[in-house]
Enzyme design. Structure first.
Site, PDB file in Angstrom:
ATOM      1  N   ASP A   7     -46.918 -29.738  26.178  1.00 21.79           N
ATOM      2  CA  ASP A   7     -45.941 -30.402  25.527  1.00 21.79           C
ATOM      3  C   ASP A   7     -45.077 -29.502  24.999  1.00 21.79           C
ATOM      4  O   ASP A   7     -45.460 -29.014  23.948  1.00 21.79           O
ATOM      5  CB  ASP A   7     -46.357 -31.544  24.846  1.00 21.79           C
ATOM      6  CG  ASP A   7     -45.284 -32.427  23.997  1.00 21.79           C
ATOM      7  OD1 ASP A   7     -44.813 -33.132  24.761  1.00 21.79           O
ATOM      8  OD2 ASP A   7     -44.841 -32.102  23.042  1.00 21.79           O
ATOM      9  N   TYR A  12     -38.113 -26.789  20.371  1.00 21.20           N
ATOM     10  CA  TYR A  12     -39.090 -26.048  19.748  1.00 21.20           C
ATOM     11  C   TYR A  12     -39.118 -24.438  19.831  1.00 21.20           C
ATOM     12  O   TYR A  12     -39.795 -23.818  19.199  1.00 21.20           O
ATOM     13  CB  TYR A  12     -40.559 -26.551  20.443  1.00 21.20           C
ATOM     14  CG  TYR A  12     -41.031 -27.883  20.253  1.00 21.20           C
ATOM     15  CD1 TYR A  12     -40.441 -28.687  19.207  1.00 21.20           C
ATOM     16  CD2 TYR A  12     -41.875 -28.358  21.005  1.00 21.20           C
ATOM     17  CE1 TYR A  12     -40.803 -30.022  19.200  1.00 21.20           C
ATOM     18  CE2 TYR A  12     -42.337 -29.842  21.144  1.00 21.20           C
ATOM     19  CZ  TYR A  12     -41.694 -30.484  20.159  1.00 21.20           C
ATOM     20  OH  TYR A  12     -42.088 -31.792  20.145  1.00 21.20           O
ATOM     21  N   LYS A  41     -38.363 -32.243  26.451  1.00 20.38           N
ATOM     22  CA  LYS A  41     -37.551 -33.156  25.679  1.00 20.38           C
ATOM     23  C   LYS A  41     -36.158 -32.782  25.774  1.00 20.38           C
ATOM     24  O   LYS A  41     -35.864 -31.608  25.618  1.00 20.38           O
ATOM     25  CB  LYS A  41     -38.065 -33.567  24.433  1.00 20.38           C
ATOM     26  CG  LYS A  41     -39.513 -33.701  24.367  1.00 20.38           C
ATOM     27  CD  LYS A  41     -40.116 -33.933  23.060  1.00 20.38           C
ATOM     28  CE  LYS A  41     -41.504 -33.955  23.074  1.00 20.38           C
ATOM     29  NZ  LYS A  41     -42.083 -32.730  23.230  1.00 20.38           N
ATOM     30  N   HIS A  72     -35.948 -37.034  23.208  1.00 20.70           N
ATOM     31  CA  HIS A  72     -36.247 -36.515  21.878  1.00 20.70           C
ATOM     32  C   HIS A  72     -36.226 -37.533  20.659  1.00 20.70           C
ATOM     33  O   HIS A  72     -37.351 -37.723  20.217  1.00 20.70           O
ATOM     34  CB  HIS A  72     -36.238 -35.105  21.552  1.00 20.70           C
ATOM     35  CG  HIS A  72     -37.139 -34.438  20.873  1.00 20.70           C
ATOM     36  ND1 HIS A  72     -37.107 -32.970  21.039  1.00 20.70           N
ATOM     37  CD2 HIS A  72     -38.218 -34.815  20.159  1.00 20.70           C
ATOM     38  CE1 HIS A  72     -38.458 -32.660  20.253  1.00 20.70           C
ATOM     39  NE2 HIS A  72     -38.621 -33.601  19.515  1.00 20.70           N
ATOM     40  N   SER A 119     -39.171 -40.779  23.213  1.00 19.03           N
ATOM     41  CA  SER A 119     -39.781 -40.517  22.024  1.00 19.03           C
ATOM     42  C   SER A 119     -39.205 -40.823  20.691  1.00 19.03           C
ATOM     43  O   SER A 119     -37.949 -41.059  20.369  1.00 19.03           O
ATOM     44  CB  SER A 119     -39.680 -38.793  21.905  1.00 19.03           C
ATOM     45  OG  SER A 119     -40.690 -38.440  20.947  1.00 19.03           O
ATOM     46  N   GLY A 171     -52.298 -36.138  12.051  1.00 17.96           N
ATOM     47  CA  GLY A 171     -51.368 -36.183  10.992  1.00 17.96           C
ATOM     48  C   GLY A 171     -50.549 -35.036  10.457  1.00 17.96           C
ATOM     49  O   GLY A 171     -49.837 -34.876   9.561  1.00 17.96           O
ATOM     50  N   GLY A 174     -50.644 -28.406   8.610  1.00 13.31           N
ATOM     51  CA  GLY A 174     -50.174 -27.250   9.296  1.00 13.31           C
ATOM     52  C   GLY A 174     -48.546 -27.101   9.502  1.00 13.31           C
ATOM     53  O   GLY A 174     -47.854 -26.181   9.542  1.00 13.31           O
ATOM     54  N   SER A 218     -52.654 -26.306  18.137  1.00 10.03           N
ATOM     55  CA  SER A 218     -53.638 -25.058  17.551  1.00 10.03           C
ATOM     56  C   SER A 218     -53.409 -23.912  18.416  1.00 10.03           C
ATOM     57  O   SER A 218     -53.229 -24.127  19.316  1.00 10.03           O
ATOM     58  CB  SER A 218     -55.157 -25.697  17.288  1.00 10.03           C
ATOM     59  OG  SER A 218     -55.758 -24.893  16.799  1.00 10.03           O
ATOM     60  N   ARG A 223     -60.645 -24.076  16.857  1.00 10.50           N
ATOM     61  CA  ARG A 223     -60.330 -25.538  16.787  1.00 10.50           C
ATOM     62  C   ARG A 223     -59.644 -26.139  18.088  1.00 10.50           C
ATOM     63  O   ARG A 223     -59.959 -27.315  18.410  1.00 10.50           O
ATOM     64  CB  ARG A 223     -59.046 -25.595  15.598  1.00 10.50           C
ATOM     65  CG  ARG A 223     -59.767 -25.651  14.396  1.00 10.50           C
ATOM     66  CD  ARG A 223     -58.699 -26.154  13.230  1.00 10.50           C
ATOM     67  NE  ARG A 223     -57.412 -25.416  13.061  1.00 10.50           N
ATOM     68  CZ  ARG A 223     -57.547 -24.297  12.371  1.00 10.50           C
ATOM     69  NH1 ARG A 223     -58.525 -23.882  11.562  1.00 10.50           N
ATOM     70  NH2 ARG A 223     -56.459 -23.588  12.156  1.00 10.50           N
ATOM     71  N   GLU A 226     -63.023 -27.257  19.445  1.00 12.85           N
ATOM     72  CA  GLU A 226     -63.417 -28.349  18.647  1.00 12.85           C
ATOM     73  C   GLU A 226     -62.600 -29.695  19.313  1.00 12.85           C
ATOM     74  O   GLU A 226     -63.124 -30.904  19.527  1.00 12.85           O
ATOM     75  CB  GLU A 226     -63.242 -28.236  17.286  1.00 12.85           C
ATOM     76  CG  GLU A 226     -63.426 -29.240  16.425  1.00 12.85           C
ATOM     77  CD  GLU A 226     -63.085 -29.073  14.868  1.00 12.85           C
ATOM     78  OE1 GLU A 226     -62.495 -30.267  14.276  1.00 12.85           O
ATOM     79  OE2 GLU A 226     -63.055 -28.138  14.547  1.00 12.85           O
ATOM     80  N   ASN A 227     -61.316 -29.579  19.427  1.00 10.98           N
ATOM     81  CA  ASN A 227     -60.707 -30.829  19.841  1.00 10.98           C
ATOM     82  C   ASN A 227     -61.068 -31.256  21.144  1.00 10.98           C
ATOM     83  O   ASN A 227     -60.889 -32.587  21.345  1.00 10.98           O
ATOM     84  CB  ASN A 227     -58.851 -30.273  19.939  1.00 10.98           C
ATOM     85  CG  ASN A 227     -58.225 -30.053  18.544  1.00 10.98           C
ATOM     86  OD1 ASN A 227     -58.927 -30.533  17.582  1.00 10.98           O
ATOM     87  ND2 ASN A 227     -57.249 -29.546  18.429  1.00 10.98           N
TER      88      ASN A 227
END
Length: 276
Positions: A7, A12, A41, A72, A119, A171, A174, A218, A223, A226-227
């Site tokens: 994404d 960005y 976007k 966007h 979005s 949430g 970072g 991330s 991580r 982990e995700n």
């Protein structure tokens, strides 16, 4: 690691890097192009010409097409207003979504993307779009996590076969605007302890069980792994019922799109149609 949905967005500044990495992976035969789902976007300064904006995105990515192109934000800026945080003089008076969506449909017709969507659209804005769209949006990408559950929006989108994709499913810790409220929530932590999982895995699995896709961000390899582990976690009915009781709190509020003078939205309530 198994990630296939990437994404990105003009605003960005990551399209070039994402495109380079994906092209290398495709050229090295690590993955075929058709196994990748690539989203970008339309930034608010490009509403006057989505086709040219998407062509520019494709040049940045070095790709012939993308899988999903999203509007966007439901706001239109002057063509020169290419910053993430618009100045007062950058706003157009009206959104004129009909013209924007016509341009999005042209992107689809010309084979520049496989699907189009939106979005940060409220249920009211989705319903307004459906009133005139020849091609309905395939996706509405919105903030969604255990503390901002989007029940009403998910119901409306589900009724019209619009897939809900959740950004900031943890949430947004970072990010400058983000919060650790989700991953530090005592209930999320106790559910994680019960299942020998992490709070992040619980939050991600919650989104997946609601039928949404979740967009994780991330730079940390541990991580990232982990995700992915959230796919193996199973939440029980008790967990889901308890999460439904959590007090809700929207984290990405969009204050930068609201002002008393030039923005079409004078308040946050107007931006979100009182769904905040």
């Amino acid at each position: 690691m198994g990630y296939r949905h990437f994404d990105t967005a003009k605003i960005y500044g990551s399209e070039g890097a994402v495109g380079n990495a994906l092209r290398k992976a495709i050229e090295d035969q690590i993955i075929p192009r058709e196994d990748v789902f690539l989203t970008s976007k339309l930034w608010s300064c490009d509403h006057h010409d989505p086709v040219s904006a998407l062509k520019h995105t494709l040049r940045n990515l070095g790709m012939e097409y993308i899988d999903m192109y999203l509007v966007h934000w439901p706001i239109k800026l002057k063509p020169w207003a290419c910053n993430a945080v618009p100045k007062e003089e950058d706003f157009e008076k009206q959104l004129d979504m009909e013209t924007t969506w016509e341009g999005m449909q042209k992107c689809l017709d010309r084979g520049l993307c496989r699907c189009i969507g939106v979005s940060n659209f409220s249920t009211k804005k989705i319903q307004h779009l459906l009133d005139f769209a020849s091609v309905p949006p395939a996706v509405n990408q919105v903030e969604m996590h255990p503390m901002w559950r989007q029940r009403k929006l998910r119901e409306i989108c589900g009724k019209h076969d619009i897939h809900v994709s959740g950004y900031s499913p943890l949430g947004g810790p970072g990010n400058a605007w983000g919060s650790t409220a989700v991953v530090k929530n005592p209930l999320i932590n106790s559910i994680a302890l019960k299942h020998k999982a992490t709070p992040a895995q619980v939050a991600l699995k919650w989104g997946l069980t609601r039928g949404a896709s979740v967009i994780v961000k991330s730079f940390n390899p541990d991580r990232l792994r982990e995700n992915m582990g959230s796919l193996d976690l199973k939440l029980d009915d008790e967990d889901l019922i308890e999460i439904e009781q959590l007090q809700e709190r929207k984290i990405m509020r969009g204050d930068f799109l609201v002002n008393n003078t030039t923005s079409p939205y004078k308040t946050l309530e107007e931006l979100w149609d009182y769904e905040i």
